[in-house]
Write a protein that holds these residues in place. Structure first.
Motif, PDB file in Angstrom:
ATOM      1  N   ALA B  94      -3.516  -0.580   3.854  1.00  0.00           N
ATOM      2  CA  ALA B  94      -4.902  -0.870   4.216  1.00  0.00           C
ATOM      3  C   ALA B  94      -5.551   0.340   4.881  1.00  0.00           C
ATOM      4  N   LEU B  95      -4.831   0.953   5.798  1.00  0.00           N
ATOM      5  CA  LEU B  95      -5.389   2.122   6.481  1.00  0.00           C
ATOM      6  C   LEU B  95      -5.757   3.208   5.475  1.00  0.00           C
ATOM      7  N   LEU B  96      -4.844   3.441   4.541  1.00  0.00           N
ATOM      8  CA  LEU B  96      -5.057   4.539   3.590  1.00  0.00           C
ATOM      9  C   LEU B  96      -6.126   4.218   2.556  1.00  0.00           C
ATOM     10  N   SER B  97      -6.520   2.976   2.483  1.00  0.00           N
ATOM     11  CA  SER B  97      -7.584   2.633   1.534  1.00  0.00           C
ATOM     12  C   SER B  97      -8.959   2.711   2.199  1.00  0.00           C
ATOM     13  N   GLY B  98      -8.964   3.025   3.477  1.00  0.00           N
ATOM     14  CA  GLY B  98     -10.231   3.039   4.208  1.00  0.00           C
ATOM     15  C   GLY B  98     -10.827   4.431   4.297  1.00  0.00           C
ATOM     16  N   ALA B  99     -12.138   4.493   4.248  1.00  0.00           N
ATOM     17  CA  ALA B  99     -12.888   5.729   4.489  1.00  0.00           C
ATOM     18  C   ALA B  99     -12.334   6.881   3.645  1.00  0.00           C
ATOM     19  N   SER B 100     -12.260   8.072   4.238  1.00  0.00           N
ATOM     20  CA  SER B 100     -11.763   9.245   3.517  1.00  0.00           C
ATOM     21  C   SER B 100     -10.695   9.898   4.381  1.00  0.00           C
ATOM     22  N   ALA B 101      -9.954  10.817   3.795  1.00  0.00           N
ATOM     23  CA  ALA B 101      -8.893  11.485   4.542  1.00  0.00           C
ATOM     24  C   ALA B 101      -9.448  12.127   5.814  1.00  0.00           C
ATOM     25  N   GLN B 102     -10.604  12.767   5.709  1.00  0.00           N
ATOM     26  CA  GLN B 102     -11.184  13.441   6.876  1.00  0.00           C
ATOM     27  C   GLN B 102     -11.490  12.444   7.991  1.00  0.00           C
ATOM     28  N   LEU B 103     -12.078  11.306   7.605  1.00  0.00           N
ATOM     29  CA  LEU B 103     -12.403  10.300   8.616  1.00  0.00           C
ATOM     30  C   LEU B 103     -11.139   9.703   9.221  1.00  0.00           C
ATOM     31  N   THR B 237     -13.544   4.232  -6.835  1.00  0.00           N
ATOM     32  CA  THR B 237     -12.095   4.197  -6.737  1.00  0.00           C
ATOM     33  C   THR B 237     -11.611   4.492  -5.327  1.00  0.00           C
ATOM     34  N   SER B 238     -12.396   5.234  -4.582  1.00  0.00           N
ATOM     35  CA  SER B 238     -12.013   5.560  -3.212  1.00  0.00           C
ATOM     36  C   SER B 238     -13.284   5.707  -2.399  1.00  0.00           C
ATOM     37  N   TYR B 239     -13.136   5.755  -1.093  1.00  0.00           N
ATOM     38  CA  TYR B 239     -14.269   6.049  -0.207  1.00  0.00           C
ATOM     39  C   TYR B 239     -15.402   5.042  -0.361  1.00  0.00           C
ATOM     40  N   ALA B 240     -15.033   3.778  -0.330  1.00  0.00           N
ATOM     41  CA  ALA B 240     -16.052   2.737  -0.340  1.00  0.00           C
ATOM     42  C   ALA B 240     -15.513   1.551   0.449  1.00  0.00           C
ATOM     43  N   PHE B 241     -16.410   0.840   1.111  1.00  0.00           N
ATOM     44  CA  PHE B 241     -15.994  -0.354   1.830  1.00  0.00           C
ATOM     45  C   PHE B 241     -15.632  -1.447   0.833  1.00  0.00           C
ATOM     46  N   ALA B 242     -14.850  -2.399   1.306  1.00  0.00           N
ATOM     47  CA  ALA B 242     -14.436  -3.490   0.429  1.00  0.00           C
ATOM     48  C   ALA B 242     -15.620  -4.394   0.107  1.00  0.00           C
ATOM     49  N   PRO B 335       1.313   3.437  -3.079  1.00  0.00           N
ATOM     50  CA  PRO B 335       0.724   4.038  -4.280  1.00  0.00           C
ATOM     51  C   PRO B 335      -0.251   5.176  -3.948  1.00  0.00           C
ATOM     52  N   ALA B 336      -0.396   6.081  -4.904  1.00  0.00           N
ATOM     53  CA  ALA B 336      -1.327   7.194  -4.721  1.00  0.00           C
ATOM     54  C   ALA B 336      -2.758   6.689  -4.551  1.00  0.00           C
ATOM     55  N   LEU B 337      -3.066   5.562  -5.163  1.00  0.00           N
ATOM     56  CA  LEU B 337      -4.364   4.924  -4.932  1.00  0.00           C
ATOM     57  C   LEU B 337      -4.091   3.649  -4.143  1.00  0.00           C
ATOM     58  N   PRO B 338      -4.012   3.762  -2.819  1.00  0.00           N
ATOM     59  CA  PRO B 338      -3.601   2.611  -2.018  1.00  0.00           C
ATOM     60  C   PRO B 338      -4.571   1.448  -2.179  1.00  0.00           C
ATOM     61  N   PHE B 342      -6.122  -0.194  -9.409  1.00  0.00           N
ATOM     62  CA  PHE B 342      -5.577   0.830 -10.307  1.00  0.00           C
ATOM     63  C   PHE B 342      -4.334   1.490  -9.731  1.00  0.00           C
ATOM     64  N   ALA B 343      -3.785   0.884  -8.683  1.00  0.00           N
ATOM     65  CA  ALA B 343      -2.644   1.497  -7.998  1.00  0.00           C
ATOM     66  C   ALA B 343      -1.486   1.747  -8.945  1.00  0.00           C
ATOM     67  N   SER B 344      -1.342   0.877  -9.931  1.00  0.00           N
ATOM     68  CA  SER B 344      -0.170   1.009 -10.792  1.00  0.00           C
ATOM     69  C   SER B 344      -0.411   1.912 -11.994  1.00  0.00           C
ATOM     70  N   THR B 345      -1.648   2.398 -12.133  1.00  0.00           N
ATOM     71  CA  THR B 345      -1.936   3.274 -13.262  1.00  0.00           C
ATOM     72  C   THR B 345      -1.085   4.525 -13.152  1.00  0.00           C
ATOM     73  N   SER B 346      -0.445   4.874 -14.232  1.00  0.00           N
ATOM     74  CA  SER B 346       0.380   6.062 -14.151  1.00  0.00           C
ATOM     75  C   SER B 346      -0.516   7.293 -14.102  1.00  0.00           C
ATOM     76  N   GLY B 347       0.008   8.329 -13.486  1.00  0.00           N
ATOM     77  CA  GLY B 347      -0.738   9.581 -13.402  1.00  0.00           C
ATOM     78  C   GLY B 347      -1.974   9.493 -12.532  1.00  0.00           C
ATOM     79  N   ALA B 348      -1.962   8.576 -11.561  1.00  0.00           N
ATOM     80  CA  ALA B 348      -3.144   8.408 -10.731  1.00  0.00           C
ATOM     81  C   ALA B 348      -3.423   9.659  -9.912  1.00  0.00           C
ATOM     82  N   ILE B 349      -4.683   9.919  -9.763  1.00  0.00           N
ATOM     83  CA  ILE B 349      -5.087  11.025  -8.890  1.00  0.00           C
ATOM     84  C   ILE B 349      -5.170  10.456  -7.480  1.00  0.00           C
ATOM     85  N   HIS B 350      -4.765  11.238  -6.508  1.00  0.00           N
ATOM     86  CA  HIS B 350      -4.816  10.750  -5.140  1.00  0.00           C
ATOM     87  C   HIS B 350      -6.228  10.446  -4.690  1.00  0.00           C
ATOM     88  N   ALA B 351      -6.387   9.394  -3.901  1.00  0.00           N
ATOM     89  CA  ALA B 351      -7.692   9.040  -3.358  1.00  0.00           C
ATOM     90  C   ALA B 351      -8.034  10.003  -2.238  1.00  0.00           C
TER      91      ALA B 351
END
Ligand SMILES: Cc1cc2nc3c(=O)[nH]c(=O)nc-3n(C[C@H](O)[C@H](O)[C@H](O)COP(=O)(O)OP(=O)(O)OC[C@H]3O[C@@H](n4cnc5c(N)ncnc54)[C@H](O)[C@@H]3O)c2cc1C
Ligand code: SF4
Lengths: 753, 351
Positions: B94-103, B237-242, B335-338, B342-351
Motif C-alpha cells: 500500500a505504501l509503495l502504491s501511494g504518491a511518487s517515490a520523491q514524495l 498506472t502510478s501516481y494517482a489516488f485510489a 510487484p514492480a507495480l505495487p 497490472f502487477a502480474s504483467t510480465s516485464g512491468a516498468i517500475h512505478a
C-alpha cells in the motif's frame, strides 16, 4: 544574453552533410547542468516580484479590493489595479490583426472567466507579493456563468481555426448516406484541455528609460515584439526580447497573452525590473486552452466497404468576448476517399479564457473522433480496420481533389503493421487475453498533419578565419531548434557544425516566423538554406572573378561549397579555402540574407500533408476496468528528416500525448461556477513513466520536391493524431465496449464489462 | 504567503506545549500541509516542526511481538525495511502504491495518517465547504463528485480520506500512540478518523496539541503475512489516488479461513473496515462464492453521494479480487507495480 556554450558530443561522426545526422541536443549539457537560462532565471539588480490576483468567479464584476490591507503588508511596494496602472497606447480590446487576441490587462472591473487577472501586487519578495494578493480579498457582483457545450444558443462561427470556412462540402452527403449499405451515426466528446507546459508563463521586464528589456518564453518573438510595441506605444527597435529556451509552449506561448503584458506594466509602474511568474493554477485561464468538442459523425459505406459519404459536425465553444474555434471537423478533409464529404461547425459562448491553438488544434480533437468512427464502420462492414482504411485510401485529397505533393502513407501502414504484428489481430473484439487473464486489444489510427510554411528571414556570414555565422530569431521550445537548425545552417554554408556560430532566440535577429503549425524547421530552415546559398554565391563571386584564384572563370554555378572550401564542380582537384578567398580579396567577411516562404503556386497545385499510421496495444482488467497501454508503434512519413534523433523524440512525445488524450487529460469544470477544479498537475492527469510503454517509431522515406527547397514537412504535432484514436480503438477491441467520451473513464467501461 | 511563526521544539513535551495554542499546527514533511498553505486552505499562525524530535524515527519490535513505528519514519523507509515488508506485506504494498517515490521519501507515517481529503472543493477556497468553514455548505454535493464517498457520508460532507497506508493498517488493528496535554494515550486507528456527521471539520479524535508519536501493530498482525494483499484502482498506472482500494488479509488453516481482515479505501472519510464481511469469511473455505458474498456484505450500506454509483460496484469487484489474490498467497517479492491490477504483467516498468 550570456554567450551560450552549445556543444556537440564528440561521438558525432559526420559523413558529408550535417542534415540527416542523429545529433543529440547541443544545448543538452547546459540543461543537464542547470546552466540554461530560462526566463524566470533572470534576476536583474533591484528586481521586484509581481503576483497576480485572479478572479474566483467566472462572470461578473469586481466590486472591491482591499488595496490598503495589501499595501500594509511588509514588503509590498504597490498594487496595480484598474484605477492605478500605467496607460497603454491602445485599447487592448482592439484586434489590430487576426493574430491578436483580446487580453485582460486591468482595463476594467469586468470579469469574464475564472482565473482572470484582477490586480497585480508588486513586492520585494515573492512571499510578500503572494500574501498581498490574498489580502486584497476581492468582492464581486456575480452573474450566472455560462459553462459547457450547451451553455446557450449555438451559432455558426465566421471561420474556424485560422481562417478556415466553418462549413465545406464536396459531393452530396445526404445522397451518399441514403445509398449506403451500412451507416454509422455516432457522437464523440472531447474535454477542455490545458497546454500545461512544464515552464509556466513568466516574464522579467526591465525598463531602461524608453528602452525595454524582456525575458520571456515565446514561440513568436516578432509577433510578441510587435504587440508589445503597439500596446506600449514604443518603437520596436527599443524593445529587446530574449527567449533562448522554452520549457514547452504547445501553442500557449505563441501570441502575447495578458499576464506578460501585466509584468511589463508593473515594471513601468514601479520603475524597477519586475518578475512575474504564473502559478500552475493561474495557467488555467488567461493563456489559452484546447476547447471541448462534441462531434457527430455520420458515415456511409457500400456493401464492399467503400465509403459513400462522410459527414463530420463539431460543436465547440469560444469565450464570451473573442473568437477561436477548434476546427475539429476539418480532420475529415484529407484522409479517406469518400465521394461525398461535409464538414461543419457550430459553437456556443462560455465564460472561459479564449481557447487557443494547442498542439494539433482541430487535428487532435477531430482525429480521435474520426478514427473511432472509421473503426466503428470497419467493424460494421466486418472488415479489418487496416484493410478498411486501405480500401478507402485517398489517392487525391478528398475535399479538394488535388494530388498530394507526396504521400507515403501506404508505406507507413505496411511498415507499421509489420513492426506491430498487426496481421495476427482477431477481427472480433474481446478475444485476446494475456497469461494473467487481462483483456488485450489492438487498435490503429491514421495520422495526418498539414505541411505548413510561414515567412522567415536569416542572415549568413563567412568570416576571414574560415568560420561561418548564421543568425535567425528562431525558437527552441525543447524540440531541438538549436541543433536541427544549426545542422541546416552548417550545410548551407558548407562548414562543419562546430565551425559556425549559430544565433537564435532573441528579437534583434531576423524574423524566423512563429514556432507553430509544425512549420518552424521548414520555415526557418528554408530561410537559412537560402541565406547560406546567398553568402556562398557572394564568396564565389570573389573567387571566380579573380584571375589569381584557381576557381577563376568557373562561374557561380560552377562551384560547390564543402568543408570550408569552394570546389570547381567540373574539376574537383581545383579548390580554394574560404580563408584564402577572403584574404586575397581583402575582405573581413561576406554577409548575405535569405528568406523562406510558402510557394503559392505549389500550394495551388498540390495538397501537402505529412502522414502516419499508429498501432497500439492496451490491456484492460476485465472486472476492474483499469487500462494500460502496453505497446505502440508509429510509422510516419514527413518528408526530409533533418535529425532522426530529435524527430523521434517529437514523435514519441506526440504519441504519448495521443495516449494522454484518449485516457487521461481533462480539465474538470464545475458546471455551476465555471471553475476548473483540477488546476494542478496532481489531479490534471497526464501519463507518468509507468503509463508509457515501449514506443517504436519508424520514419518512412519520403521525398517531397514541392513543399519547400529542403523537402521538410514537420513532425511537431502529427504524433498526437492517429495515436489517440489507436488507443481508443484498442480499448474497444480489448473489451467490446465503445466509449465515445474522452478521456475514457473507468465508469463508462464498467457499464459494459 | 501569510506570515507565521516557525518553531522547532527539541522534545515531545515542548512540541505538545507549543502546538496546544490556537492557530498552531504540526509540520512533518509538509507534502500535504505546505500545499494547503500555498493554496490558502490552511492558514496557521504557528508551525511546530516535529521533524527534529528525537526517537520518533525508529521501527522497533516490542517484547510482546508487536511492532512500533515512530511517527517520523518516512513512508519509503518503512516500505523498504525488508523485515517489515516480509511481516506486513500488504502495508508495504500500500505504501509503495501511494504518491511518487520523491514524495514517499519524505512523507512521514504521522503525516500520512493525518493527510487531508483530496476533495477539490476543499482545496478551492472560492467554493463552499463545510469542512473548511463550518456551516458554509458543500459544493461537492451537487458538483463534480464522481470520486466522492459511498459509505459513511452525510449531507454535510461527502469527502473521502485518501490514504493508502491507512487501509491495511486499519485491517490489521493498528493502534495510534498519542502524546497530549495530559500525557500519553492510545486509540485504535479505526477510531482516529471520524465520519463527517454534522461536523466534518472535526476530522479526527485528536485534541489540539495532540501529537501522534507512533503507530503500533499488535502481535497478531504478523499472522496474516502469508495471505495479505492491497489492490488499488486508479486512473493512471502510478501516481494517482485510489478511486477505490482494498486490503485483504487472511489466516488460512487447513484449507479454511481461520480469520479474515478486510478494509476499503477511497470510499469514506476514514479507512473503512468491513467487519461484517470478515465475519462471513471466518471458518469457511476461500471460494469465489464466499468472496462474492463478503463483497456484497461489505457494501450493503453503500449509497452514491453523487455521480459515483459505479464506485459501489467497483468496490465489490475489488473486494472479490483482493480476497482472491490474498487467498492465492502473498508473492515472494512486492510487484514492480505495487497494488496495481497490472502487477502480474510480465516485464512491468517500475512505478
Ligand atoms: C501529488 C501527490 C500525490 C499523492 N498521492 C498519494 C497516494 O496515491 N496515496 C496516498 O496515500 N497519499 C498520497 N499523497 C499524500 C501523501 O501521502 C501525504 O501528503 C503524506 O503522507 C503526508 O505526510 P507529511 O509528512 O508530508 O505530512 P504533512 O504535510 O507535514 O502533514 C500532514 C498533516 O498531518 C499533521 N501531522 C503530521 N505529523 C503529525 C504528527 N506526528 N502528529 C500529529 N499531526 C501530524 C500536520 O499537521 C498536517 O495537518 C499524495 C500527495 C501528493 C502531493
Ligand atoms: S465534500 Fe466535504 S470537503 Fe468536499 S466540499 Fe463538501 S464539505 Fe467540503
Amino acid at each position: 544574453m550570456p554567450e551560450l556554450n552549445l556543444t556537440s558530443a564528440p561521438a558525432h561522426l559526420r559523413h558529408g552533410s550535417s542534415i540527416g545526422q542523429p545529433m543529440t541536443r547541443r544545448d543538452g549539457v547546459l540543461k543537464v547542468r542547470g546552466q540554461a537560462t530560462y526566463a524566470a532565471d533572470n534576476h536583474p539588480p533591484g528586481m521586484l516580484f509581481a503576483v497576480m490576483a485572479v478572479s474566483s468567479i467566472a462572470h461578473g464584476r469586481v466590486t472591491s479590493l482591499d488595496v490598503a490591507a495589501a499595501k500594509r503588508h511588509p514588503g509590498v511596494i504597490d498594487v496595480m489595479t484598474p484605477d492605478h496602472k500605467p496607460q497603454l497606447a491602445i485599447d487592448p480590446e482592439i484586434k489590430t490583426n487576426p493574430f491578436v487576441f483580446r487580453m485582460e490587462v486591468l482595463q476594467s472591473d469586468e470579469v469574464r472567466y475564472a482565473n482572470q487577472p484582477i490586480a497585480v501586487v508588486i513586492a520585494e519578495t515573492l512571499e510578500a507579493a503572494t500574501e498581498g494578493a490574498v489580502l486584497l480579498a476581492p468582492r464581486y457582483e456575480m452573474l450566472p456563468a455560462l459553462v459547457g457545450l450547451d451553455a446557450g444558443e449555438s451559432f455558426v462561427p465566421p471561420v474556424v481555426g485560422v481562417g478556415n470556412p466553418a462549413e465545406i462540402h464536396r459531393g452530396d452527403v445526404e445522397a451518399g448516406l441514403a445509398a449506403a449499405d451500412k451507416q454509422i451515426d455516432a457522437i464523440y466528446e472531447t474535454p477542455p484541455q490545458y497546454h500545461n507546459a512544464m515552464e509556466p508563463h513568466a516574464i522579467v521586464a526591465h525598463w531602461d528609460g524608453d528602452k525595454l528589456q524582456i525575458d520571456m518564453p515565446t514561440q513568436g518573438l516578432m509577433l510578441s515584439l510587435g504587440r508589445v510595441a503597439e500596446l506600449f506605444g514604443i518603437a520596436p527597435d527599443k524593445i529587446h526580447i530574449r527567449s533562448p529556451f522554452l520549457g514547452g509552449g504547445f501553442g500557449s506561448k505563441g501570441l502575447m497573452a495578458g499576464p506578460p503584458v501585466l509584468g511589463i506594466m508593473a515594471a513601468k509602474l514601479v520603475g524597477k525590473p519586475v518578475k512575474l511568474v504564473l502559478r500552475r493554477e493561474q495557467m488555467y485561464g488567461p493563456v489559452g486552452h484546447r476547447a471541448p468538442t462534441r462531434q457527430r459523425l455520420r458515415i456511409g459505406a457500400d456493401a464492399d466497404g467503400r465509403l459513400t459519404a462522410l459527414d463530420h459536425h463539431a460543436r465547440t465553444v469560444s469565450s464570451t468576448f473573442d473568437d477561436f474555434y477548434e476546427p475539429a471537423a476539418d480532420a475529415s478533409h484529407t484522409l479517406y476517399a469518400a465521394p461525398a464529404i461535409r464538414t461543419s461547425h457550430d459553437a456556443v459562448r462560455v465564460n472561459t479564457g479564449t481557447p487557443l491553438f494547442m498542439r494539433a488544434p482541430g487535428e487532435a480533437t477531430g482525429s480521435i473522433a474520426l478514427e473511432s468512427a472509421i473503426d466503428e464502420m470497419a467493424w460494421a462492414c466486418g472488415m479489418d480496420p487496416l484493410a478498411f482504411r486501405l480500401k478507402n485510401y485517398a489517392e487525391v485529397e478528398p475535399i479538394t481533389g488535388k494530388p498530394f505533393s507526396s504521400k507515403a502513407l501506404r508505406a507507413c501502414y505496411d511498415q507499421g503493421a509489420a513492426r506491430f504484428g498487426w496481421a495476427k489481430r482477431s477481427l472480433q473484439p474481446r478475444q485476446m487475453r494475456d497469461d494473467a487473464g487481462l483483456l488485450v486489444g489492438w487498435g490503429m489510427g491514421t495520422a495526418t498533419f498539414p505541411a505548413l510554411m510561414f515567412q522567415a528571414e536569416a542572415r549568413a556570414a563567412i568570416r576571414g578565419d574560415g568560420t561561418g555565422a548564421m543568425e535567425i530569431g528562431a525558437h527552441d521550445m525543447g524540440q531541438g531548434a538549436w541543433t536541427a537548425l544549426a545542422q541546416i545552417a552548417a550545410d548551407a554554408v558548407g562548414l562543419d557544425i562546430d565551425r559556425i556560430t549559430f544565433k537564435a532566440g532573441t528579437s534583434d535577429l531576423p524574423d524566423a516566423g512563429i514556432a507553430g503549425g509544425s512549420a518552424h524547421t521548414a520555415t526557418a530552415g528554408a530561410a537559412i538554406h537560402s541565406a547560406g546559398a546567398a553568402v556562398i554565391a557572394k564568396l564565389a563571386d570573389l573567387a571566380t572573378n579573380d584571375e589569381r584564384s584557381p576557381l577563376f572563370g568557373a562561374g557561380n554555378a560552377g562551384v560547390i561549397a564543402r568543408d570550408g572550401r569552394l570546389i570547381r564542380r567540373d574539376d574537383q582537384s581545383r579548390s580554394e579555402s574560404y580563408t584564402e578567398i577572403l584574404a586575397r580579396a581583402g575582405v573581413a567577411e561576406v554577409e548575405a540574407r535569405g528568406t523562406g516562404a510558402p510557394n503559392p503556386a505549389a500550394m495551388e497545385e498540390y495538397a501537402m500533408h505529412a502522414h502516419g499510421a499508429v498501432f497500439a496495444e492496451v490491456k484492460v482488467d476485465p472486472e476492474l476496468g483499469q487500462i494500460r497501454v502496453t505497446r505502440m508503434v508509429g510509422a510516419f512519413a514527413a518528408g526530409r528528416i533533418v535529425n532522426p534523433h530529435l524527430v523521434k523524440s517529437q514523435l514519441f512525445g506526440g504519441m504519448i500525448w495521443g495516449m494522454s488524450f484518449a485516457l487521461h487529460e481533462e480539465a474538470v469544470t464545475d458546471r455551476r461556477s465555471g471553475r476548473v477544479m483540477n488546476a494542478n498537475l496532481g489531479e490534471y492527469h497526464i501519463p507518468v513513466n509507468a503509463d508509457v510503454p515501449p514506443l517504436d517509431v519508424v520514419t518512412v522515406e519520403e521525398h517531397d520536391p514541392h513543399v519547400n527547397a529542403l523537402g521538410i514537412k514537420g513532425v511537431g504535432e502529427i504524433g498526437i493524431t492517429g495515436s489517440a484514436g489507436a488507443v481508443a480503438n484498442a480499448v474497444w477491441h480489448a473489451t467490446g465496449v465503445r466509449v465515445r467520451r474522452f478521456p475514457i473513464r473507468i465508469e463508462e467501461l464498467l457499464k459494459g464489462l | 504567503m501569510k506570515q507565521f511563526d516557525y518553531v522547532r521544539p527539541a522534545t515531545v513535551a515542548e512540541a505538545v506545549a507549543a502546538a496546544a495554542q490556537p492557530g498552531a499546527t504540526y509540520l512533518a514533511a509538509g507534502t500535504n500541509l505546505l500545499d494547503l498553505m500555498k493554496g490558502n486552505v490552511s492558514r496557521p499562525d504557528r508551525l511546530v516542526d516535529v521533524t527534529h524530535l528525537d526517537g520518533l524515527d525508529r521501527i522497533e519490535r516490542l517484547a510482546d511481538g508487536a511492532l512500533r513505528i515512530g511517527a517520523l519514519v518516512s513512508n519509503a523507509a518503512l516500505a523498504h525495511d525488508a523485515e517489515f515488508a516480509k511481516s506486513y506485506p500488504a502495508i508495504a504494498e500500500a505504501l509503495l502504491s501511494g504518491a511518487s517515490a520523491q514524495l514517499r521519501n519524505v512523507a512521514t507515517v504521522g503525516g500520512n495518517l493525518l493527510q487531508r481529503t483530496r476533495c477539490a472543493y476543499f482545496y478551492d477556497t472560492a467554493s463552499r465547504c463545510n469542512k473548511r468553514e463550518a456551516g458554509s455548505g458543500c459544493d461537492a454535493r451537487d458538483g463534480e463528485n464522481r470520486a466522492h464517498a459511498v459509505l459513511g457520508w452525510s449531507e454535510s460532507c461527502i469527502a473521502t480520506h485518501p490514504s493508502d497506508f491507512c487501509v491495511p493498517l486499519v485491517a490489521l488493528d493498528a493502534i495510534v500512540e498519542i502524546e497530549g496535554k495530559n500525557g500519553r494515550r492510545e486509540i485504535p486507528l479505526d477510531e482516529l478518523h471520524r465520519l463527517p456527521g454534522n461536523t466534518p471539520g472535526r476530522e479526527s479524535a485528536l485534541e489540539p496539541g495532540d501529537l501522534i508519536v507512533a503507530v503500533r501493530l499488535p502481535a497478531a498482525a504478523r499472522g496474516f503475512a502469508a495471505h495479505a494483499r492491497y489492490l488499488k484502482v486508479r486512473e493512471r498506472t502510478s501516481y494517482a489516488f485510489a478511486i477505490v482500494s482494498a486490503a485483504a488479509a487472511l489466516r488460512i488453516e487447513n484449507g479454511k479461513i481461520a480469520e479474515a481482515r478486510l478494509a476499503l479505501g477511497g470510499v469514506a472519510a476514514k479507512p473503512w473496515r468491513a467487519r461484517a464481511a470478515e465475519d462471513i469469511l471466518k471458518g469457511v473455505a476461500p471460494t469465489a462464492d464466499v468472496f462474492q458474498e463478503a463483497a456484497w456484505r461489505a457494501l450493503s450500506d453503500a449509497k452514491p453521494s453523487g455521480d459515483n454509483a459505479y464506485k459501489i460496484e467497483l468496490a465489490r469487484r475489488i473486494v472479490v479480487r483482493t480476497l482472491t489474490l490474498a487467498a492465492a498467497g502473498t508473492p515472494a517479492r512486492i510487484p514492480a507495480l505495487p497494488a496495481s491490477p497490472f502487477a502480474s504483467t510480465s516485464g512491468a516498468i517500475h512505478a
